[in-house]
Design an enzyme around this catalytic site. Structure first.
Site, PDB file in Angstrom:
ATOM      1  N   ASP A  12     -53.158  60.551  41.131  1.00  0.00           N
ATOM      2  CA  ASP A  12     -52.050  61.021  41.374  1.00  0.00           C
ATOM      3  C   ASP A  12     -51.467  60.460  42.788  1.00  0.00           C
ATOM      4  OD1 ASP A  12     -51.837  62.948  39.864  1.00  0.00           O
ATOM      5  OD2 ASP A  12     -53.834  63.978  40.888  1.00  0.00           O
ATOM      6  N   ASP A 131     -47.369  71.643  33.508  1.00  0.00           N
ATOM      7  CA  ASP A 131     -48.099  72.522  34.504  1.00  0.00           C
ATOM      8  C   ASP A 131     -48.360  74.363  34.398  1.00  0.00           C
ATOM      9  OD1 ASP A 131     -49.026  69.953  35.883  1.00  0.00           O
ATOM     10  OD2 ASP A 131     -47.242  70.076  37.111  1.00  0.00           O
TER      11      ASP A 131
END
Length: 280
Positions: A12, A131
């Protein structure tokens, strides 16, 4: 013969650095992405995922020069996501060295982008990240402003799992399983399913949801969120049809190195790829 299960470290990226948080918040620095990428390739990771987590909300493109730098040290498949909202940018990222591109918010905003990317790059290059978070909000926001009583028991009924965009900041009205089915119909080659409820907790993957989706779809599902021990990965692969497990902090901070995880998974009867030089 079944395909070997894949272990995928995730980078990330924020401001050019690898970061990691819990439930998508509380980010802390986890190191240099190029060095981590090199390390994971040497350790026998099956693939690598690079997500520029603030590209969408900052309304900018993915960090293409960093993609090029990471690709230069890799010999394993490499997926890149973050801020990709058209075919031109996707092609630029593939040209910079990525094997696949991942889209999320852009796919929700304009689902036909999935088909456009699949037509231009091939389905095998198109990953749609989903998500998801369990929602307990009202089904009817207008009615629910009134104090509920026993005569209106459905006002606050749980709504199941909803899709989130903008780095997990914005809830949509999309129901997770239905959206995943639509993603497959539109031509994506793979889904990266992240449970926001489990993200960074290291308490195990969202097995029930992952199993439901992986059994309904024919394209591969990468499960993300909650992997903290080898037992969590073993449960994922034995109790669901997921083809890959993705994790970040346990790898970044040395809690469970990739070779050790694969060694333990193999001992548990999970079919994983063991590189010849891994010493397992």
């Amino acid at each position: 013969m079944s395909l070997k299960k894949r272990i995928i470290p995730c980078l990330d990226i924020k401001d050019g650095r690898t970061v990691k948080g819990i439930n998508f918040v509380g980010l802390r620095d986890a190191g240099d992405p190029v060095e981590l990428a090199k390390q994971y390739a040497a350790q026998g990771a099956d693939e690598l995922c690079f997500l520029d987590i603030t590209a969408t909300i900052e309304k900018r493109d993915t960090l293409v020069p960093l993609v090029r730098e990471i690709a230069a040290v890799l010999n394993i498949p490499f997926t890149v996501g973050g801020g990709i909202n058209d075919v031109a940018l996707a092609k630029e990222i593939i040209k910079a060295g990525a094997d696949k591109i991942a889209i999320n918010s852009a796919a929700v905003k304009r689902p036909e982008l999935i088909s456009e990317l699949a037509a231009e790059l091939g389905s095998q290059c198109v990953v749609v990240a989903v998500d998801t978070k369990h929602s307990h909000e009202s089904r009817n926001p207008v009615e629910s402003k009134n104090k509920p009583d026993e005569s209106t028991p459905t006002d606050f009924r749980p709504r199941g799992n909803k899709v989130y965009v903008a780095g997990g900041r914005v809830e949509t009205e999309l129901e997770t399983i239905s959206w995943c089915q639509e993603i497959e119909r539109l031509g994506a080659g793979e889904i990266l399913l992240t449970s926001m409820d489990h993200d960074g907790t290291k308490n195990g993957f969202a097995l029930e949801l992952t199993d439901a989706i992986s059994r309904k779809l024919s394209i591969p599902i990468i499960a993300s969120g909650g992997g903290g021990t080898s037992a969590h990965f073993a449960d994922l692969f034995k109790d669901t049809e997921a083809s890959a497990g993705l994790a970040a902090s346990i790898f970044h901070f040395g809690e469970l190195p990739v070779p050790e995880l694969k060694k333990q998974l193999a001992a548990a009867g999970v079919d994983v790829r063991i590189p010849a030089n891994a010493g397992i």
